[in-house]
Write an enzyme that holds these catalytic residues in place. Structure first.
Site, mmCIF file in Angstrom:
data_model
loop_
_atom_site.group_PDB
_atom_site.id
_atom_site.type_symbol
_atom_site.label_atom_id
_atom_site.label_comp_id
_atom_site.label_asym_id
_atom_site.label_seq_id
_atom_site.Cartn_x
_atom_site.Cartn_y
_atom_site.Cartn_z
ATOM 1 N N ASP A 35 47.564 57.748 36.254
ATOM 2 C CA ASP A 35 47.521 58.229 37.640
ATOM 3 C C ASP A 35 48.434 59.439 37.792
ATOM 4 O OD1 ASP A 35 47.095 58.449 40.338
ATOM 5 O OD2 ASP A 35 47.726 56.419 40.838
ATOM 6 N N ASP A 36 47.839 60.600 38.006
ATOM 7 C CA ASP A 36 48.585 61.856 38.198
ATOM 8 C C ASP A 36 49.327 62.286 36.931
ATOM 9 O OD1 ASP A 36 47.711 61.517 40.787
ATOM 10 O OD2 ASP A 36 49.691 61.426 41.704
ATOM 11 N N CYS A 73 42.687 61.138 43.538
ATOM 12 C CA CYS A 73 42.410 59.780 43.062
ATOM 13 C C CYS A 73 41.026 59.241 43.376
ATOM 14 C CB CYS A 73 43.449 58.834 43.648
ATOM 15 S SG CYS A 73 45.145 59.445 43.590
ATOM 16 N N LYS A 127 45.487 49.969 40.043
ATOM 17 C CA LYS A 127 45.051 50.673 41.246
ATOM 18 C C LYS A 127 43.541 50.516 41.482
ATOM 19 C CE LYS A 127 45.307 55.394 43.127
ATOM 20 N NZ LYS A 127 46.127 56.616 43.065
ATOM 21 N N HIS A 129 41.853 51.741 45.080
ATOM 22 C CA HIS A 129 41.706 52.987 45.851
ATOM 23 C C HIS A 129 40.253 53.392 46.103
ATOM 24 C CE1 HIS A 129 44.001 56.956 46.865
ATOM 25 N NE2 HIS A 129 43.706 56.212 47.933
ATOM 26 N N HIS A 230 52.280 58.184 38.863
ATOM 27 C CA HIS A 230 52.222 58.511 40.292
ATOM 28 C C HIS A 230 53.593 58.309 40.932
ATOM 29 C CE1 HIS A 230 50.955 58.353 44.512
ATOM 30 N NE2 HIS A 230 49.740 58.709 44.152
ATOM 31 N N ASP A 289 43.322 60.417 36.099
ATOM 32 C CA ASP A 289 42.373 60.590 37.195
ATOM 33 C C ASP A 289 42.338 62.012 37.720
ATOM 34 O OD1 ASP A 289 44.913 60.450 38.340
ATOM 35 O OD2 ASP A 289 44.304 59.151 40.001
ATOM 36 N N ASN A 290 43.372 62.763 37.476
ATOM 37 C CA ASN A 290 43.463 64.167 37.901
ATOM 38 C C ASN A 290 44.676 64.774 37.235
ATOM 39 O OD1 ASN A 290 44.098 62.367 40.730
ATOM 40 N ND2 ASN A 290 45.806 63.526 39.902
ATOM 41 N N LYS A 307 47.936 68.929 40.787
ATOM 42 C CA LYS A 307 47.112 67.880 41.381
ATOM 43 C C LYS A 307 46.640 68.347 42.753
ATOM 44 C CE LYS A 307 47.596 63.444 43.741
ATOM 45 N NZ LYS A 307 48.484 62.302 44.078
#
Length: 509
Positions: A35-36, A73, A127, A129, A230, A289-290, A307
């Protein structure tokens, strides 16, 4: 030893032998999503990072240097879970906020559901989301047999609290967000043994428990949706101390520690798979995810952007594939793939299922497994033009070119559009000049010759035809894009309402 005892011992030995030799009818699948995570925040792109477990897998498989995601996300998770461009289903704008009554449209079958159809037991740790305001949005309703994690986009690592604005600060709506959902039985998780325990430790323990109880002969889909790295930038001190001699800046040191504890969690899972005799039958995919959040100490160097931006640093993922079925290994691939491609690839070629509705993803298994040419040569990046107070942007990648029309990010407040090194002394801004994104409303890049997006060709007369051609392609995508799902906040989401018991919970939309 009497005869009855001898028979019992022989039976036990026989059962153990049969069990250890059982093979699943289809490959196990482990999908790890950071995540991130920044491009420059893994050891195969930056030797200063400590990610030995992921590095081992990357070395044994194929490093994917050209896998694209969305810039934030929920849109990326939408693409993975459905094989659709987010703009095709209305999920292109920002994220599924916890206080807005929206979620991944229920008419779309998810990756979990399609794999369950093929006999897989499905697990999702971390996660979600993808919405939770209604029971139809939560993991157990979307094909997940076993879920342990959080519904929203993030939470604090020790208190497991989030507000309507995320885990960054207390807001008007504040509540716990840790849940276990097992085949329709939903439990809010809190209290002794949980409160004050670092989230990764809880997730690791639960993951290993699920794996201990899984029958190796049953095909398994394990989605590890890591919380790291994240924000908030929180990690037990021993992990940050691993960088004490190399990273003077405390925030970057803590961020790096987050990445390394994530790697250690992955290593625990790999060792458990090996212990159970499942590893050789498992396909493993890793991606972010990014892009990384540079204001929270991530780095996407040498790529441009942050991001949330539509420059390469925001949408190009650190990624690899390894394990069962990957024939050509030990190399870096620059073939073009999109995260939506994972849906048909896993459903059709790995699980042996079928997809009977139109999707945007392309089955890339032949290319992934053998190194052959990718069937993908273009993709829609986004059409996000319905909420002009937030942003107005459309973008496409086609062949060697990338066109961005409008503000180059998911919200106008984002302005980190430069090139940011992995800082050892705090956040380092770019030294390169950046045009004002409010006045520069069009970007064209030739990525093979300019991978770091330093030369904007959009106003070069020599490329007028290219701009026109790509703009016409974008116009076709606009015709098929759905209006953005962005309803007004609903105060019935408040975790402090009596029915919610202090937790972010479904049942209010």
């Amino acid at each position: 030893m009497n005869s009855k005892t001898s028979v019992c011992v022989l039976l036990v030995v026989a059962l153990i032998t049969v069990s250890s030799g059982q093979k699943p009818s289809k490959p196990h699948i482990v999908y790890m999503m950071a995540d991130d995570l920044g491009w420059n925040d893994v050891s195969w792109n930056n030797p200063d990072m400590l990610t030995p477990n992921l590095q081992r897998l990357a070395d044994e498989g194929v490093i994917l240097d050209n896998l694209y995601t969305m810039p934030v996300c929920s849109p990326s998770r939408t693409a993975l879970m459905t094989g659709m461009y987010p703009a095709s289903v209305g999920a292109q704008h920002r994220v599924f906020d916890g206080h807005r009554p929206s979620g991944l449209p229920v008419y779309l079958p998810t990756l979990h559901q399609k794999l369950k159809e093929q006999g897989y037991t499905t697990y999702h740790l971390g996660k979600w989301h993808l919405g939770f305001c209604n029971d139809s949005y939560i993991p157990n309703s979307r094909g997940v047999d076993y879920f342990y994690g959080f519904y929203k986009g993030g939470m604090t690592y020790y208190s497991h609290i989030s507000s309507e604005s995320g885990p960054y600060a207390r807001g008007d709506l504040n509540g716990f967000d840790l849940h276990e959902d097992i085949r329709g039985l939903r439990t809010n998780i809190g209290g002794p043994g949980v409160d004050g325990v670092y989230t990764t430790d809880l997730l690791r323990t639960k993951t290993l428990e699920y794996l201990d109880n899984h029958n190796p002969s049953d095909p398994m889909f394990l989605m590890l949706a890591f919380q790291q790295p994240h924000s908030p930038v929180e990690v037990p001190k021993k992990w940050a101390d691993m960088y004490e001699d190399t990273v003077p800046d405390l925030s970057r040191r803590n961020y790096s520690g987050q990445v390394t504890i994530m790697d250690d969690y992955a290593g625990s899972v790999i060792r458990k798979l090996e212990e159970k005799g499942m590893f050789e039958d498992t396909l493993i995919i890793f991606c972010s995810d990014n892009g990384g959040d540079v204001l929270k100490s991530a780095s996407n160097w040498p790529y441009r952007g942050d991001k949330g931006s539509y420059f390469e640093g925001g949408i190009k993922s650190a990624a690899f594939v390894a394990g069962k079925g990957i024939v050509k290994t030990h190399y870096r691939s620059n073939k073009m793939y999109h995260i939506a491609d994972m849906f048909p690839t896993l459903v059709e070629s790995v699980a042996g299922g079928s997809i009977n509705h139109e999707i945007d993803g392309i089955n890339i298994w032949e290319s992934l497994s053998t190194g052959s040419v990718s069937p993908r040569n273009k993709f829609l990046i986004t059409v996000d033009e319905d909420i002009p107070e937030d942003t107005t942007v459309a973008a496409i990648r086609s062949g060697p070119f990338k066109l961005i029309e409008g503000y180059p990010a998911f919200r106008k407040g984002l302005k980190t559009f430069g090139w940011y090194r992995a800082s050892v002394n705090g956040f380092e801004d770019t030294t390169s000049p950046i045009p004002d994104p409010l006045t520069t409303q069009k970007y064209l890049f030739h990525l093979p010759s300019d991978p770091y997006e330093e030369v904007n060709l959009a106003f070069n007369p020599r490329f007028k035809f290219v701009v026109t051609y790509l703009s016409n392609q974008l116009e076709e995508y606009r015709k098929h894009s759905k209006p953005a799902l962005w309803p007004e906040p609903d105060m019935n989401s408040d975790p402090q309402l009596a029915r919610n018991h202090g937790f972010w919970s479904p049942g209010w939309c």
